[in-house]
Design a protein around this motif. Structure first.
Motif, PDB file in Angstrom:
ATOM      1  N   VAL A   1       0.844  -1.207   0.000  1.00 26.33           N
ATOM      2  CA  VAL A   1       0.000   0.000   0.000  1.00 26.33           C
ATOM      3  C   VAL A   1       0.876   1.252   0.000  1.00 26.33           C
ATOM      4  O   VAL A   1       0.604   2.243  -0.683  1.00 26.33           O
ATOM      5  N   VAL A   2       1.982   1.208   0.746  1.00 25.66           N
ATOM      6  CA  VAL A   2       2.904   2.355   0.800  1.00 25.66           C
ATOM      7  C   VAL A   2       3.691   2.476  -0.505  1.00 25.66           C
ATOM      8  O   VAL A   2       3.696   3.531  -1.151  1.00 25.66           O
ATOM      9  N   VAL A   3       4.307   1.393  -0.933  1.00 23.56           N
ATOM     10  CA  VAL A   3       5.189   1.435  -2.106  1.00 23.56           C
ATOM     11  C   VAL A   3       4.417   1.772  -3.390  1.00 23.56           C
ATOM     12  O   VAL A   3       4.914   2.479  -4.265  1.00 23.56           O
ATOM     13  N   SER A   4       3.156   1.299  -3.472  1.00 25.31           N
ATOM     14  CA  SER A   4       2.357   1.572  -4.691  1.00 25.31           C
ATOM     15  C   SER A   4       1.877   3.016  -4.737  1.00 25.31           C
ATOM     16  O   SER A   4       1.416   3.498  -5.777  1.00 25.31           O
ATOM     17  N   GLY A   5       1.933   3.698  -3.596  1.00 25.04           N
ATOM     18  CA  GLY A   5       1.437   5.065  -3.533  1.00 25.04           C
ATOM     19  C   GLY A   5      -0.018   5.149  -3.135  1.00 25.04           C
ATOM     20  O   GLY A   5      -0.565   6.246  -2.946  1.00 25.04           O
ATOM     21  N   LEU A   6      -0.677   3.990  -2.996  1.00 26.54           N
ATOM     22  CA  LEU A   6      -2.091   4.008  -2.589  1.00 26.54           C
ATOM     23  C   LEU A   6      -2.251   4.715  -1.250  1.00 26.54           C
ATOM     24  O   LEU A   6      -3.258   5.394  -1.025  1.00 26.54           O
ATOM     25  N   ILE A   7      -1.260   4.623  -0.407  1.00 26.22           N
ATOM     26  CA  ILE A   7      -1.316   5.253   0.922  1.00 26.22           C
ATOM     27  C   ILE A   7      -1.654   6.739   0.818  1.00 26.22           C
ATOM     28  O   ILE A   7      -2.341   7.288   1.672  1.00 26.22           O
ATOM     29  N   ASP A   8      -1.232   7.362  -0.270  1.00 23.56           N
ATOM     30  CA  ASP A   8      -1.464   8.807  -0.432  1.00 23.56           C
ATOM     31  C   ASP A   8      -2.913   9.142  -0.764  1.00 23.56           C
ATOM     32  O   ASP A   8      -3.315  10.306  -0.724  1.00 23.56           O
ATOM     33  N   ARG A   9      -3.688   8.097  -1.110  1.00 20.57           N
ATOM     34  CA  ARG A   9      -5.109   8.333  -1.417  1.00 20.57           C
ATOM     35  C   ARG A   9      -5.982   7.956  -0.226  1.00 20.57           C
ATOM     36  O   ARG A   9      -7.207   7.941  -0.318  1.00 20.57           O
TER      37      ARG A   9
ATOM     38  N   VAL B   1     -10.341   3.799  -6.757  1.00 17.09           N
ATOM     39  CA  VAL B   1      -9.226   3.886  -7.705  1.00 17.09           C
ATOM     40  C   VAL B   1      -9.653   3.315  -9.058  1.00 17.09           C
ATOM     41  O   VAL B   1     -10.210   2.218  -9.136  1.00 17.09           O
ATOM     42  N   THR B   2      -9.403   4.066 -10.125  1.00 13.45           N
ATOM     43  CA  THR B   2      -9.829   3.611 -11.465  1.00 13.45           C
ATOM     44  C   THR B   2      -8.655   3.086 -12.294  1.00 13.45           C
ATOM     45  O   THR B   2      -8.863   2.596 -13.387  1.00 13.45           O
ATOM     46  N   ASP B   3      -7.464   3.212 -11.749  1.00 13.68           N
ATOM     47  CA  ASP B   3      -6.290   2.651 -12.444  1.00 13.68           C
ATOM     48  C   ASP B   3      -5.586   1.656 -11.528  1.00 13.68           C
ATOM     49  O   ASP B   3      -4.501   1.924 -11.019  1.00 13.68           O
ATOM     50  N   PRO B   4      -6.217   0.502 -11.315  1.00 11.29           N
ATOM     51  CA  PRO B   4      -5.718  -0.435 -10.303  1.00 11.29           C
ATOM     52  C   PRO B   4      -4.358  -1.029 -10.635  1.00 11.29           C
ATOM     53  O   PRO B   4      -3.974  -1.154 -11.793  1.00 11.29           O
ATOM     54  N   LEU B   5      -3.637  -1.412  -9.585  1.00  9.55           N
ATOM     55  CA  LEU B   5      -2.345  -2.085  -9.736  1.00  9.55           C
ATOM     56  C   LEU B   5      -2.562  -3.433 -10.418  1.00  9.55           C
ATOM     57  O   LEU B   5      -3.368  -4.236  -9.947  1.00  9.55           O
ATOM     58  N   PRO B   6      -1.890  -3.712 -11.516  1.00 10.33           N
ATOM     59  CA  PRO B   6      -2.098  -5.017 -12.166  1.00 10.33           C
ATOM     60  C   PRO B   6      -1.647  -6.168 -11.264  1.00 10.33           C
ATOM     61  O   PRO B   6      -0.666  -6.053 -10.536  1.00 10.33           O
ATOM     62  N   ASP B   7      -2.356  -7.272 -11.319  1.00 11.00           N
ATOM     63  CA  ASP B   7      -1.979  -8.472 -10.565  1.00 11.00           C
ATOM     64  C   ASP B   7      -1.006  -9.283 -11.412  1.00 11.00           C
ATOM     65  O   ASP B   7      -1.395  -9.861 -12.422  1.00 11.00           O
ATOM     66  N   PRO B   8       0.265  -9.365 -11.008  1.00  9.60           N
ATOM     67  CA  PRO B   8       1.262 -10.074 -11.826  1.00  9.60           C
ATOM     68  C   PRO B   8       0.931 -11.556 -11.991  1.00  9.60           C
ATOM     69  O   PRO B   8       1.402 -12.194 -12.927  1.00  9.60           O
ATOM     70  N   PHE B   9       0.121 -12.078 -11.072  1.00  8.27           N
ATOM     71  CA  PHE B   9      -0.219 -13.508 -11.140  1.00  8.27           C
ATOM     72  C   PHE B   9      -1.481 -13.772 -11.948  1.00  8.27           C
ATOM     73  O   PHE B   9      -1.890 -14.932 -12.116  1.00  8.27           O
ATOM     74  N   SER B  10      -2.088 -12.719 -12.467  1.00  7.74           N
ATOM     75  CA  SER B  10      -3.338 -12.892 -13.194  1.00  7.74           C
ATOM     76  C   SER B  10      -3.256 -13.948 -14.301  1.00  7.74           C
ATOM     77  O   SER B  10      -4.128 -14.826 -14.381  1.00  7.74           O
ATOM     78  N   PRO B  11      -2.206 -13.922 -15.139  1.00  5.22           N
ATOM     79  CA  PRO B  11      -2.184 -14.909 -16.230  1.00  5.22           C
ATOM     80  C   PRO B  11      -2.213 -16.349 -15.717  1.00  5.22           C
ATOM     81  O   PRO B  11      -2.699 -17.252 -16.391  1.00  5.22           O
TER      82      PRO B  11
END
Ligand code: 9RB
Ligand code: ZN
Length: 364
Positions: free
Chosen positions: A50-58, A325-335
């Motif tokens: 949450v901190v590293v992605s910047g979500l914390i700022d929202r 949030v409308t530009d969500p962090l992509p899930d690297p494990f999605s595929p």
């Protein structure tokens, strides 16, 4: 959209020591020592993402406070509180804690109280309480399943006592049955407990559809046991056909979600297949319903979820949904996980969901 966020480093200091993951280590039984499944990592890493992605700022940071004896004793017995003050296990032999364990458990319950009070007071629109230890298995007279205090039940009792909130709906999406919250409010028609879980994983022989509340509270407990292997499609159907209609019938003043992530595709303590996008969809359905039913007043309280790599992405997706949030962090494990065979609703899952739909008729 103001989203409150509770986290405290002390949650990571709750010491569950070494077990053999789930059971006390015992060389005589071949149980080699390993850190307890309920350790700090998964939750600490949620916060760090949450901190590293910047979500914390929202988010709007909310400060937790220790739940008082008065607040705890609305739900628990004095004997249980005394056990936590002096003991080293919450009561079932599988829920160990180190020195000061009660202080941290107070801060977890107090973190959910703080989140609920901020939402009810209108300081924020909704909130996420990233707390530890978890709470949804704790009963009035004992802890269990890694839970020391019934965090959500204590918060429900607090806002009803101090803020005049009357009707509260608790939706438990942790993969294990929310037996504790259900037990505390079984006879109360003004608290709806809905639990969606893998059938009969934990507590043993708990969470059956036939558990419906008692006395004046009959119908106020709704259980949706699902078969192992249920994925995003099964959960979406359970939300659309049982959980959201239950909320609509109940018309809560506040919704609290027991947000566990052990229904996740990689979790060691259950056998479901939900992914980050699946958890986002689950959360979005609840947030949307709360928007229609109670001015968006919804609080998520963190419960289980044990894969330190994937839980951060699942919880991050839920917090993004809360914050709009409308530009969500992509899930690297999605595929890997979003396209597993069986992710869509399966006939035997549909049968379990259809059977639970019948429970809606008796919601008080
Ligand atoms: C196996 C076994 N054997 N025995 C004696 C016990 C007590 C066993 N399982 N205990 C469990 C199993 C799963 C949980 C999950 C908690 C959670 O995540 N809740 O949300 C807790 C305890
Ligand atoms: Zn769980």
């Amino acid at each position: 959209m103001a989203t409150g966020y509770v986290y405290h480093e002390l949650y990571g200091w709750h010491d569950t020591g070494t077990h053999a993951g789930l059971l006390p280590a015992d060389p005589r039984r071949g149980l080699q020592p390993h850190r307890h499944f309920e350790n700090a990592e998964a939750k600490r890493r949620v916060h760090e993402l949450v901190v590293v992605s910047g979500l914390i700022d929202r988010l709007t940071r909310l400060r937790p406070r220790p739940a008082s004896d008065e607040e705890i004793l609305r739900v628990h017995t004095a004997a249980h509180l005394a056990r936590l003050a002096s003991g080293s296990d919450a009561g079932d032999g599988g829920s160990p804690f180190g020195p000061g364990g009660l202080d941290i458990a107070r801060l977890a319950a107090g973190g959910v109280i703080a989140a609920a009070e901020s939402v009810v007071d209108g300081e924020v629109d909704n909130a996420y309480a990233l707390v530890r230890p978890p709470g949804h298995h704790a009963l009035p007279d004992t802890g269990m399943g890694f839970c020391l205090l019934a965090n959500i039940a204590i918060a429900v009792a607090a806002v009803r006592a101090t803020r005049g909130v009357r009707r509260v709906a608790v939706v438990d999406i942790d993969v294990h049955h929310g037996n504790g919250t259900q037990a505390v409010f079984a006879a109360d028609p003004d608290v709806l407990t809905v639990s969606v879980h893998q059938e009969r994983v934990f507590p043993p022989d708990s969470g059956h559809r036939t558990e419906r509340g008692e006395g004046a509270g009959f119908g106020s407990a709704v259980n949706v046991p699902l078969p192992p292997g249920t994925g995003n499609g099964g959960y979406a159907a359970a939300m659309a056909r049982v959980v959201v209609p239950a909320l609509e019938r109940f018309a809560p003043d506040l919704v609290i979600v027991a947000a566990g992530y052990d229904a996740g595709a990689t979790d060691p303590l259950a056998r479901m297949m939900v992914t980050a996008s699946g958890f986002r969809a689950i959360a979005s359905s609840l947030i949307e319903a709360a928007g229609r039913l109670c001015a968006g007043r919804i609080v998520f309280a963190h419960e289980g979820g044990y894969d330190p790599v994937y839980v951060p992405f699942c919880a991050h997706a839920v917090i993004e949904a809360l914050a709009g949030v409308t530009d969500p962090l992509p899930d690297p494990f999605s595929p890997n996980f979003d396209f597993l065979a069986g992710q869509d609703l399966q006939p035997h899952q549909e049968e379990a969901i259809a059977a639970a739909e019948a429970l809606l008729a008796d919601i008080p």
